[in-house]
Scaffold this motif. Sequence first.
Motif, PDB file in Angstrom:
ATOM      1  N   ARG A  70      12.907 -10.957   7.470  1.00  0.00           N
ATOM      2  CA  ARG A  70      13.083  -9.724   8.229  1.00  0.00           C
ATOM      3  C   ARG A  70      11.699  -9.326   8.755  1.00  0.00           C
ATOM      4  NH1 ARG A  70      16.309  -9.082   3.877  1.00  0.00           N
ATOM      5  NH2 ARG A  70      14.826  -7.777   2.746  1.00  0.00           N
ATOM      6  N   PRO A  71      11.477  -9.419  10.070  1.00  0.00           N
ATOM      7  CA  PRO A  71      10.106  -9.314  10.600  1.00  0.00           C
ATOM      8  C   PRO A  71       9.393  -8.018  10.236  1.00  0.00           C
ATOM      9  CG  PRO A  71      11.620 -10.136  12.273  1.00  0.00           C
ATOM     10  CD  PRO A  71      12.459  -9.701  11.117  1.00  0.00           C
ATOM     11  N   ASP A  72      10.047  -6.866  10.415  1.00  0.00           N
ATOM     12  CA  ASP A  72       9.362  -5.597  10.155  1.00  0.00           C
ATOM     13  C   ASP A  72       9.022  -5.434   8.675  1.00  0.00           C
ATOM     14  OD1 ASP A  72       9.512  -4.994  12.815  1.00  0.00           O
ATOM     15  OD2 ASP A  72      11.355  -3.815  12.639  1.00  0.00           O
ATOM     16  N   ALA A  73       9.973  -5.827   7.802  1.00  0.00           N
ATOM     17  CA  ALA A  73       9.717  -5.717   6.368  1.00  0.00           C
ATOM     18  C   ALA A  73       8.595  -6.661   5.953  1.00  0.00           C
ATOM     19  CB  ALA A  73      10.990  -6.025   5.580  1.00  0.00           C
ATOM     20  N   PHE A  74       8.621  -7.896   6.479  1.00  0.00           N
ATOM     21  CA  PHE A  74       7.577  -8.849   6.103  1.00  0.00           C
ATOM     22  C   PHE A  74       6.225  -8.426   6.673  1.00  0.00           C
ATOM     23  CE2 PHE A  74       5.430 -13.031   6.344  1.00  0.00           C
ATOM     24  CZ  PHE A  74       5.507 -13.357   5.001  1.00  0.00           C
ATOM     25  N   ARG A  75       6.224  -7.814   7.861  1.00  0.00           N
ATOM     26  CA  ARG A  75       4.968  -7.307   8.430  1.00  0.00           C
ATOM     27  C   ARG A  75       4.393  -6.212   7.526  1.00  0.00           C
ATOM     28  NH1 ARG A  75       6.832  -6.225  12.868  1.00  0.00           N
ATOM     29  NH2 ARG A  75       6.114  -8.004  14.108  1.00  0.00           N
ATOM     30  N   ARG A  76       5.249  -5.352   6.992  1.00  0.00           N
ATOM     31  CA  ARG A  76       4.768  -4.307   6.088  1.00  0.00           C
ATOM     32  C   ARG A  76       4.190  -4.928   4.815  1.00  0.00           C
ATOM     33  NH1 ARG A  76       5.386   1.119   5.116  1.00  0.00           N
ATOM     34  NH2 ARG A  76       6.628   1.371   6.991  1.00  0.00           N
ATOM     35  N   LEU A  77       4.851  -5.983   4.305  1.00  0.00           N
ATOM     36  CA  LEU A  77       4.315  -6.680   3.123  1.00  0.00           C
ATOM     37  C   LEU A  77       2.905  -7.196   3.400  1.00  0.00           C
ATOM     38  CD1 LEU A  77       6.123  -9.267   0.901  1.00  0.00           C
ATOM     39  CD2 LEU A  77       3.999  -9.904   1.986  1.00  0.00           C
ATOM     40  N   LEU A  78       2.728  -7.886   4.542  1.00  0.00           N
ATOM     41  CA  LEU A  78       1.406  -8.425   4.870  1.00  0.00           C
ATOM     42  C   LEU A  78       0.392  -7.305   5.070  1.00  0.00           C
ATOM     43  CD1 LEU A  78       2.477 -11.193   7.427  1.00  0.00           C
ATOM     44  CD2 LEU A  78       1.819 -11.521   5.041  1.00  0.00           C
ATOM     45  N   LEU A  89      -3.806  -5.633 -16.643  1.00  0.00           N
ATOM     46  CA  LEU A  89      -3.344  -4.522 -15.813  1.00  0.00           C
ATOM     47  C   LEU A  89      -2.713  -4.980 -14.502  1.00  0.00           C
ATOM     48  CD1 LEU A  89      -6.407  -2.105 -16.241  1.00  0.00           C
ATOM     49  CD2 LEU A  89      -4.232  -2.061 -17.468  1.00  0.00           C
ATOM     50  N   ARG A  90      -2.580  -6.308 -14.324  1.00  0.00           N
ATOM     51  CA  ARG A  90      -2.104  -6.803 -13.033  1.00  0.00           C
ATOM     52  C   ARG A  90      -0.640  -6.503 -12.781  1.00  0.00           C
ATOM     53  NH1 ARG A  90      -5.439 -12.477 -13.484  1.00  0.00           N
ATOM     54  NH2 ARG A  90      -7.476 -11.565 -12.961  1.00  0.00           N
ATOM     55  N   GLU A  91       0.150  -6.363 -13.840  1.00  0.00           N
ATOM     56  CA  GLU A  91       1.553  -5.982 -13.644  1.00  0.00           C
ATOM     57  C   GLU A  91       1.705  -4.477 -13.500  1.00  0.00           C
ATOM     58  OE1 GLU A  91       4.478  -7.640 -13.193  1.00  0.00           O
ATOM     59  OE2 GLU A  91       3.168  -9.372 -12.879  1.00  0.00           O
ATOM     60  N   GLU A  92       0.753  -3.722 -14.036  1.00  0.00           N
ATOM     61  CA  GLU A  92       0.858  -2.268 -13.962  1.00  0.00           C
ATOM     62  C   GLU A  92       0.770  -1.771 -12.525  1.00  0.00           C
ATOM     63  OE1 GLU A  92       1.355   0.069 -16.368  1.00  0.00           O
ATOM     64  OE2 GLU A  92       1.791  -1.603 -17.725  1.00  0.00           O
ATOM     65  N   VAL A  93      -0.057  -2.445 -11.691  1.00  0.00           N
ATOM     66  CA  VAL A  93      -0.275  -1.940 -10.332  1.00  0.00           C
ATOM     67  C   VAL A  93       0.975  -2.079  -9.465  1.00  0.00           C
ATOM     68  CG1 VAL A  93      -2.731  -2.398 -10.396  1.00  0.00           C
ATOM     69  CG2 VAL A  93      -1.197  -4.181  -9.606  1.00  0.00           C
ATOM     70  N   PHE A  94       1.957  -2.849  -9.906  1.00  0.00           N
ATOM     71  CA  PHE A  94       3.202  -2.968  -9.133  1.00  0.00           C
ATOM     72  C   PHE A  94       4.161  -1.808  -9.428  1.00  0.00           C
ATOM     73  CE2 PHE A  94       1.917  -7.494  -9.064  1.00  0.00           C
ATOM     74  CZ  PHE A  94       1.944  -7.688  -7.699  1.00  0.00           C
ATOM     75  N   LYS A  95       3.823  -0.989 -10.410  1.00  0.00           N
ATOM     76  CA  LYS A  95       4.680   0.162 -10.704  1.00  0.00           C
ATOM     77  C   LYS A  95       4.393   1.272  -9.695  1.00  0.00           C
ATOM     78  CE  LYS A  95       4.970  -0.805 -15.655  1.00  0.00           C
ATOM     79  NZ  LYS A  95       4.701  -0.312 -17.020  1.00  0.00           N
ATOM     80  N   PRO A  96       5.427   1.987  -9.261  1.00  0.00           N
ATOM     81  CA  PRO A  96       5.214   3.062  -8.279  1.00  0.00           C
ATOM     82  C   PRO A  96       4.254   4.130  -8.792  1.00  0.00           C
ATOM     83  CG  PRO A  96       7.547   2.545  -8.497  1.00  0.00           C
ATOM     84  CD  PRO A  96       6.842   1.818  -9.598  1.00  0.00           C
ATOM     85  N   PHE A  97       3.398   4.621  -7.874  1.00  0.00           N
ATOM     86  CA  PHE A  97       2.479   5.747  -8.109  1.00  0.00           C
ATOM     87  C   PHE A  97       1.364   5.418  -9.101  1.00  0.00           C
ATOM     88  CE2 PHE A  97       6.864   7.445  -7.613  1.00  0.00           C
ATOM     89  CZ  PHE A  97       6.747   7.860  -6.291  1.00  0.00           C
ATOM     90  N   LEU A 146       1.503  -1.888  -3.259  1.00  0.00           N
ATOM     91  CA  LEU A 146       1.893  -3.126  -3.927  1.00  0.00           C
ATOM     92  C   LEU A 146       3.344  -3.074  -4.391  1.00  0.00           C
ATOM     93  CD1 LEU A 146      -1.306  -3.970  -5.993  1.00  0.00           C
ATOM     94  CD2 LEU A 146      -0.478  -5.083  -3.927  1.00  0.00           C
ATOM     95  N   ALA A 147       3.830  -1.878  -4.772  1.00  0.00           N
ATOM     96  CA  ALA A 147       5.229  -1.751  -5.185  1.00  0.00           C
ATOM     97  C   ALA A 147       6.158  -2.068  -4.020  1.00  0.00           C
ATOM     98  CB  ALA A 147       5.495  -0.343  -5.724  1.00  0.00           C
ATOM     99  N   ILE A 148       5.814  -1.570  -2.827  1.00  0.00           N
ATOM    100  CA  ILE A 148       6.634  -1.864  -1.648  1.00  0.00           C
ATOM    101  C   ILE A 148       6.540  -3.341  -1.299  1.00  0.00           C
ATOM    102  CG2 ILE A 148       6.853  -1.426   0.821  1.00  0.00           C
ATOM    103  CD1 ILE A 148       6.023   1.459   0.301  1.00  0.00           C
ATOM    104  N   ALA A 149       5.341  -3.929  -1.403  1.00  0.00           N
ATOM    105  CA  ALA A 149       5.174  -5.347  -1.074  1.00  0.00           C
ATOM    106  C   ALA A 149       6.020  -6.225  -1.988  1.00  0.00           C
ATOM    107  CB  ALA A 149       3.697  -5.730  -1.179  1.00  0.00           C
ATOM    108  N   ARG A 150       5.998  -5.944  -3.298  1.00  0.00           N
ATOM    109  CA  ARG A 150       6.824  -6.747  -4.210  1.00  0.00           C
ATOM    110  C   ARG A 150       8.304  -6.516  -3.934  1.00  0.00           C
ATOM    111  NH1 ARG A 150       5.960  -7.365 -10.655  1.00  0.00           N
ATOM    112  NH2 ARG A 150       4.766  -9.177  -9.949  1.00  0.00           N
ATOM    113  N   ASP A 151       8.667  -5.278  -3.590  1.00  0.00           N
ATOM    114  CA  ASP A 151      10.070  -4.992  -3.274  1.00  0.00           C
ATOM    115  C   ASP A 151      10.530  -5.835  -2.089  1.00  0.00           C
ATOM    116  OD1 ASP A 151      12.533  -3.861  -3.384  1.00  0.00           O
ATOM    117  OD2 ASP A 151      11.972  -1.985  -2.406  1.00  0.00           O
ATOM    118  N   VAL A 152       9.680  -5.956  -1.059  1.00  0.00           N
ATOM    119  CA  VAL A 152      10.014  -6.765   0.112  1.00  0.00           C
ATOM    120  C   VAL A 152      10.134  -8.241  -0.278  1.00  0.00           C
ATOM    121  CG1 VAL A 152       9.195  -7.562   2.347  1.00  0.00           C
ATOM    122  CG2 VAL A 152       8.978  -5.157   1.725  1.00  0.00           C
TER     123      VAL A 152
END
Length: 455
Positions: free
Chosen positions: A349-357, A397-405, A423-429
């Motif tokens: 999905r181009p827009d979602a993947f662009r947001r991830l990048l 702490l590398r997994e902690e940063v994927f948690k929201p906020f 990072l939470a949005i990027a992993r979600d995408v």
Amino acid sequence: MKIGATLRYSPLDHVARWFGRFLPKGLYARALIIIIAPVILLQSVVAYVFMERHYQLVTRRLSSAVTADIAALIDIYESYPQDKDASTLSRIASERLQLDVDILHNTDLPPPGPKPFFDILDETLTDELRRQIDRPYWVDTVGRSSYVEVRIKLDQSNVMRILARRSQAYASNSHIFLVWMGGSSFVLLGIAILFLRNQIRPILRLAEAAEALGKGREIEFRPRGAREVRQAGHAFLEMKRRIERNIEQRTTMLNGVSHDLRTILTRFKLSLVFLGETPEVEDLKRDVDEMSRMLEGYLAFARGEGGDAGEQAVATDLRQLLEEVQSDAERQGHVTELDIVGDPMITVRPDAFRRLLFNLVSNAARHGDRIEITANHETRWLVLHVDDDGPGIPPTLREEVFKPFVRLDEARNQDEGGSGLGLAIARDVARSHGGDIVLGESPLGGLRATVRLPA
């Protein structure tokens, strides 16, 4: 048993697990084994019982009968010496016993010949000759394909030669039964495989549809097959419709909330314009701008999948997307290197993947001066690395940063004006595309974000 105790497997479990490593993993192949294995086992048992009981028993009875006839001819030869040329003996053997008998004078038995590969007849016939006729003998079951030759030493100079049809000495029609059994098995297996393929195909289509739904892709699916498979297909379609309704309702609600909140923030900005330029007004403007950025981040995360939940996956040029992100980073004064290996076309999905990048590169640009982006699409998976030369993040702490906020003040500089959702949005995408994101050590000394997607 104590909680957490190690499970103990029996030797049978170990054998089953070892054997399971060699079994095929696909449903169709396993179903074929379920059908073919019992048939092969049954045919093997039937063939063994037939060969062990019927075939050998009939062969032994026939060989015993031929040997008894030969013994009777020897008795006749010795009891009636007046038949010097053995013409009467030959006539009786030919007319009554269907045997060809000759008396060879002044000769001896030939040397033993080679044993045949399939020596059931040879072994059975020699056993009967040894048991019923206590004389030197010679047997040839190989020289003539349709006849068996037996020679019996009568005295010092005479030898009786007997030719018998092979069918008189052993069950020669047994191959008909084996051919019929094998042929019928192949026909039955062919019919079973044909029906099995038609039953397995709807299950495979259902699995493909479920996998496509997990990756955010749309494929045509219509329930087919057996009643249970159709029931599962209808349940899948109903679940898919519920998910789509949920997403649509949530998107509508968030659009309304977004519109209302943006309207209020716009009013704030217009009011501040008319208040003049004072330190207090500047502080209020910064607060409003920060609130706008935080609102955009919250709404993007709440929408799910990077704010593009209704977007369809299409073939996308990865090089073009990465070059756009590279240009944005270079405009901010960061040295950015890009390397792409393999096919640049991916299905996302181009827009979602662009947001991830954008989120990954922005995160790298915020904490480092140099950025390297590498992408490899030589296999059915896309592997993308974003490296920076910043302070990095401790492994714990590398997994902690994927948690929201979550924002790590000690590990990385705090994102001024950020919401801790990048990072939470990027992993979600990434996960909505069937992949994931992991963090690790970068060759540049900072942080490496690795994206792995099926493409």
